[in-house]
Design an enzyme around this catalytic site. Sequence first.
Site, PDB file in Angstrom:
ATOM      1  N   LYS A 126       0.859  -1.191   0.000  1.00 36.91           N
ATOM      2  CA  LYS A 126       0.000   0.000   0.000  1.00 36.91           C
ATOM      3  C   LYS A 126       0.894   1.241   0.000  1.00 36.91           C
ATOM      4  O   LYS A 126       2.027   1.175   0.488  1.00 36.91           O
ATOM      5  CB  LYS A 126      -0.868   0.024   1.263  1.00 36.91           C
ATOM      6  CG  LYS A 126      -1.935  -1.035   1.249  1.00 36.91           C
ATOM      7  CD  LYS A 126      -3.123  -0.599   2.065  1.00 36.91           C
ATOM      8  CE  LYS A 126      -4.174  -1.694   2.068  1.00 36.91           C
ATOM      9  NZ  LYS A 126      -4.827  -1.824   3.349  1.00 36.91           N
ATOM     10  N   HIS A 129       1.753   7.076   2.862  1.00 33.27           N
ATOM     11  CA  HIS A 129       1.086   8.375   2.714  1.00 33.27           C
ATOM     12  C   HIS A 129       1.488   9.381   3.791  1.00 33.27           C
ATOM     13  O   HIS A 129       2.336   9.104   4.636  1.00 33.27           O
ATOM     14  CB  HIS A 129      -0.428   8.197   2.635  1.00 33.27           C
ATOM     15  CG  HIS A 129      -1.008   7.501   3.828  1.00 33.27           C
ATOM     16  ND1 HIS A 129      -0.984   8.042   5.073  1.00 33.27           N
ATOM     17  CD2 HIS A 129      -1.620   6.294   3.943  1.00 33.27           C
ATOM     18  CE1 HIS A 129      -1.565   7.220   5.915  1.00 33.27           C
ATOM     19  NE2 HIS A 129      -1.953   6.147   5.261  1.00 33.27           N
ATOM     20  N   HIS A 132       1.705   8.400   7.434  1.00 35.51           N
ATOM     21  CA  HIS A 132       2.920   7.681   7.808  1.00 35.51           C
ATOM     22  C   HIS A 132       4.122   8.628   7.871  1.00 35.51           C
ATOM     23  O   HIS A 132       5.043   8.416   8.642  1.00 35.51           O
ATOM     24  CB  HIS A 132       3.215   6.550   6.819  1.00 35.51           C
ATOM     25  CG  HIS A 132       2.175   5.474   6.834  1.00 35.51           C
ATOM     26  ND1 HIS A 132       1.516   5.073   5.716  1.00 35.51           N
ATOM     27  CD2 HIS A 132       1.670   4.741   7.854  1.00 35.51           C
ATOM     28  CE1 HIS A 132       0.642   4.131   6.034  1.00 35.51           C
ATOM     29  NE2 HIS A 132       0.709   3.909   7.323  1.00 35.51           N
TER      30      HIS A 132
HETATM   31  N1  ARG Z   1       0.293  -0.192  10.263  1.00 44.22           N
HETATM   32  C1  ARG Z   1      -0.520   0.653  11.060  1.00 44.22           C
HETATM   33  C2  ARG Z   1      -1.206   1.694  10.194  1.00 44.22           C
HETATM   34  O1  ARG Z   1      -0.724   2.029   9.117  1.00 44.22           O
HETATM   35  C3  ARG Z   1       0.277   1.362  12.127  1.00 44.22           C
HETATM   36  C4  ARG Z   1       0.957   0.470  13.125  1.00 44.22           C
HETATM   37  C5  ARG Z   1       1.409   1.218  14.352  1.00 44.22           C
HETATM   38  N2  ARG Z   1       2.135   0.414  15.317  1.00 44.22           N
HETATM   39  C6  ARG Z   1       1.571  -0.513  16.118  1.00 44.22           C
HETATM   40  N3  ARG Z   1       2.357  -1.213  16.929  1.00 44.22           N
HETATM   41  N4  ARG Z   1       0.281  -0.749  16.122  1.00 44.22           N
HETATM   42  O2  ARG Z   1      -2.234   2.210  10.581  1.00 44.22           O
END
Ligand code: ARG
Length: 426
Positions: A126, A129, A132
């Site tokens: 994905k 963005h 992030h």
């Molecule tokens: N991958 C998730 C997202 O893009 C964020 C993960 C953040 N870290 C965690 N340990 N949950 O929304």
Amino acid sequence: MIDFKKKIAEEISKTVNIEKEEIETYIEKPIDNKNGDYAFPCFRLAKELKKAPPIIANEIKEKIELDTSIIEDVQVVGGYLNFYINKETITKEVLKEISKTEKYGKTNIGNGKNIVVDYSSPNIAKPFHIGHLRSTVIGGALYNIYKYLGYNVTGVNHLGDYGTQFGKMIEAYKMWGSEYDLSEDAINKMVDMYVRINNLCKEDEAVLERCRENFKLLEEGDKYCTELWEHFKELSLKEFDKIYDILGVKFDSLNGEAFYSDKTDEVVEMLKEKGKLTESEGAEIVDLADEGIETPCIIKKANGSTIYATRDLAAILYRARTYDFDKCLYVVAYEQNLHFKQIFAVAKYLVDEKYYKGLIHVSYGMVQLPTGKMSTRLGNVVKIEDLITETIEKAKEIITTKNPELENKDEVAKKVGIAAIIFNTL
Ligand code: ARG
């Protein structure tokens, strides 16, 4: 470095006829910098001067003579005098100090303490963005600050590399893989494949069934599926790494969700043993009403599969054991406030107090586009690479009009553009 506190004490002292040394001991640093950079509580003088603190504060404000190049402003709030130092001066002073030593502001208060920073954490296959980007920049800054203060810091990129969507991706690749040249612009092409397979799944139950089968195979470690999944991951990381390089961020661990897929059983067992697991509509949940959290934390869905939260719980257990952390920071947008409240509450049943008290959600505001909330599904995302390119171009435009004679315009534009993104975020 100018001693701002001393200067303030000197000027106050002249207005009240009290030794500047004594005055200096009363000066505080307000917790919220809205109340100034330094504050002088007039309560201490009330007895001596036989006046109410707000009156003293006002009188001092009337009489005090401030050099605005050092102290920009002074305000009376109740019995306090709040002093605001000149931002330009402090900036120059700090830059001067930094040029003198590389250790400016450095301490060792963190010696012997461990910090985990979970940041960036995009989802593979994905696009990376703006949301992030925020996590990457804020997390990267926290990482650097803690390191600078002597902490032992572990930066973790908790990649979103697990879930049923990879069963779909595998099916899409089987069907149309040959149509796509993934050696270039891979993420966009993977998104395209994903949208296509999703549409097909809606029409054709048999395809959906095959996707489910793929995911099961992937979970069981099937060679073909695993290799394909690794390929998707590699392609994504290659693109993410370009952004990390530009921003200058690094990670010590890339253990993402998939890493914890075989570590969730222990979480389930521990919760069961403690009698915390209850059944609700076929799912296994932890009720958190006693913790003041209305929504229970789902541990296992009705179909028996674990969820994002379960893997995060396994990660807490793993990080406590592996890194023995004093603090574990999660730099994630406020949208996930409830998720972190829930898992932090459940963590009480899994790890010692030292650990669950060290769990901190570093929540930040989501990025809203003029067109509404970002969503990969709706195609409403700004790609970070485009943002960077555009910002650098803008910087170059400004340089070209304002400073056309400048040598190495491109290099300067790049530095200014990237710094603009980083510091605007911070
Ligand atoms: N991958 C998730 C997202 O893009 C964020 C993960 C953040 N870290 C965690 N340990 N949950 O929304």
